[in-house]
Scaffold this motif. Structure first.
Motif, PDB file in Angstrom:
ATOM      1  N   ARG A   1      55.590  28.103  34.321  1.00  0.00           N
ATOM      2  CA  ARG A   1      56.620  27.068  33.511  1.00  0.00           C
ATOM      3  C   ARG A   1      56.607  26.104  32.254  1.00  0.00           C
ATOM      4  O   ARG A   1      57.068  25.560  31.949  1.00  0.00           O
ATOM      5  CB  ARG A   1      56.462  25.718  34.347  1.00  0.00           C
ATOM      6  N   GLN A   2      55.593  26.374  31.937  1.00  0.00           N
ATOM      7  CA  GLN A   2      55.911  26.329  30.397  1.00  0.00           C
ATOM      8  C   GLN A   2      57.558  26.779  29.399  1.00  0.00           C
ATOM      9  O   GLN A   2      57.910  27.391  29.596  1.00  0.00           O
ATOM     10  CB  GLN A   2      54.669  27.053  29.594  1.00  0.00           C
ATOM     11  N   THR A   3      57.182  25.278  28.541  1.00  0.00           N
ATOM     12  CA  THR A   3      58.881  25.933  27.910  1.00  0.00           C
ATOM     13  C   THR A   3      58.339  27.535  26.851  1.00  0.00           C
ATOM     14  O   THR A   3      57.723  27.344  26.362  1.00  0.00           O
ATOM     15  CB  THR A   3      58.831  24.460  26.784  1.00  0.00           C
ATOM     16  N   ARG A   4      59.609  27.895  26.774  1.00  0.00           N
ATOM     17  CA  ARG A   4      59.503  28.992  26.555  1.00  0.00           C
ATOM     18  C   ARG A   4      59.643  28.776  25.726  1.00  0.00           C
ATOM     19  O   ARG A   4      60.451  27.747  24.644  1.00  0.00           O
ATOM     20  CB  ARG A   4      61.203  29.817  26.952  1.00  0.00           C
ATOM     21  N   THR A   5      59.630  29.897  24.311  1.00  0.00           N
ATOM     22  CA  THR A   5      58.887  29.057  22.829  1.00  0.00           C
ATOM     23  C   THR A   5      59.433  30.982  22.095  1.00  0.00           C
ATOM     24  O   THR A   5      59.554  32.483  22.483  1.00  0.00           O
ATOM     25  CB  THR A   5      58.459  28.532  22.103  1.00  0.00           C
ATOM     26  N   ARG A   6      59.793  30.743  20.489  1.00  0.00           N
ATOM     27  CA  ARG A   6      59.468  32.142  20.141  1.00  0.00           C
ATOM     28  C   ARG A   6      58.169  31.979  19.281  1.00  0.00           C
ATOM     29  O   ARG A   6      58.026  31.246  18.742  1.00  0.00           O
ATOM     30  CB  ARG A   6      60.854  31.898  18.965  1.00  0.00           C
ATOM     31  N   ILE A   7      57.890  33.442  19.174  1.00  0.00           N
ATOM     32  CA  ILE A   7      56.173  33.393  18.929  1.00  0.00           C
ATOM     33  C   ILE A   7      55.779  34.261  17.509  1.00  0.00           C
ATOM     34  O   ILE A   7      56.219  35.853  17.637  1.00  0.00           O
ATOM     35  CB  ILE A   7      55.487  33.456  19.927  1.00  0.00           C
ATOM     36  N   LEU A   8      55.760  34.353  16.959  1.00  0.00           N
ATOM     37  CA  LEU A   8      54.888  34.608  15.341  1.00  0.00           C
ATOM     38  C   LEU A   8      54.006  35.396  15.563  1.00  0.00           C
ATOM     39  O   LEU A   8      52.271  34.348  15.852  1.00  0.00           O
ATOM     40  CB  LEU A   8      55.050  33.950  14.242  1.00  0.00           C
ATOM     41  N   ILE A   9      54.171  36.997  15.426  1.00  0.00           N
ATOM     42  CA  ILE A   9      52.157  37.441  15.585  1.00  0.00           C
ATOM     43  C   ILE A   9      52.530  38.031  13.926  1.00  0.00           C
ATOM     44  O   ILE A   9      52.864  38.725  13.904  1.00  0.00           O
ATOM     45  CB  ILE A   9      52.936  38.887  16.631  1.00  0.00           C
TER      46      ILE A   9
END
Length: 267
Positions: A139-147
């Protein structure tokens, strides 16, 4: 504290500090709870259960303090900043027990039975708490992740984990310069950062450069966590150990997104 007791607990303190920091959302508040735990042992060595593994006993004492049990009359309120107190209040409304169960079984590697001992419950309850925590992750807010990772296989694994959780990979950087440029261009909602990068540059330096431009939660990944958990300088709130369990990464992402602005490198 007797020497034998001190020696049995010492190897586990760095990891307890990591756990406390992930649970509370900051270095100051996490270390305050660990200090309270150690002070309780100094005041009354018998507070540690000698019939179980020292790590289990240490975390069980920490759990009692975290849960509000006053050991030796310790009052934690004065040790917390206003922001950290707010974080505590947010945790209290969002099933902190489920987060504890998930962190203990993933980040700290406890079995269900040992986690039950730490939290003073049974294995069935632990499994239910972990299931609740996993549901909360979804249910966490979706986001964009930098690796930020220089090893292709590891970056692929991390990308898969990120996408399984429903997030988007904002980019993969192999060096400090690539990481800073990608962060500036993509403005990710979370950063997963290795410590040692391809060209010999530092993931820590890359993150410092990124945080100088904007605030973003950060999760560090390293094969040598003890090197960063010295207590001698600001430390990362979220720190994963290589090789990592995918569940550990998922738990850390959930925690970092929950704490949001308090989840980056502690100030």
């Amino acid at each position: 504290m007797p020497d034998s007791l001190s020696q049995s607990l010492a190897p586990h303190l760095a990891f307890l500090r990591r756990y406390a920091r992930a649970l509370t959302g900051g270095q100051r508040s996490g270390d305050a709870y660990v200090r309270a735990c150690l002070q309780a042992i100094v005041n009354e060595p018998g507070v540690i259960d000698r019939t179980v593994h020292p790590k289990v006993a240490l975390y069980a004492l920490f759990h009692r303090i975290w849960s509000g049990t006053q050991v030796g009359g310790i009052d934690m309120v004065d040790d917390l900043t206003r922001q950290e107190t707010t974080t505590q209040q947010r945790l209290s409304t969002m099933t902190p027990e489920s987060r504890q169960a998930l962190l203990l079984t993933t980040m700290e590697g406890f079995s269900d039975s040992d986690t039950a001992l730490v939290m003073g419950t049974d294995e069935m309850a632990i499994r239910a708490l972990v299931a609740d925590a996993l549901t909360e992750i979804d249910r966490q807010t979706r986001t964009r992740i930098l690796i930020i990772e220089d090893e292709p296989m590891i970056s692929m694994d991390l990308s898969g984990i990120v996408q399984e959780l429903g997030h988007e990979v904002a980019g993969i950087a192999r060096t400090r310069d690539e990481a800073v440029a990608a962060a500036a261009a993509e403005q990710p909602g979370l950063v997963l950062a290795d410590i040692q990068l391809a060209d010999g540059s530092s993931g820590i330096d890359a993150v410092k450069d990124i945080l100088a431009g904007f605030s973003v939660p950060v999760i560090f990944i390293t094969a040598f966590p003890q090197r960063l958990l010295t207590g001698e300088r600001p430390e990362p709130t979220f720190l994963l150990t290589k090789p990592f369990d995918p569940r550990t990464v998922k738990a850390a992402i959930s925690q970092a997104l929950f704490f949001n602005s308090t989840a980056s490198m502690a100030a």
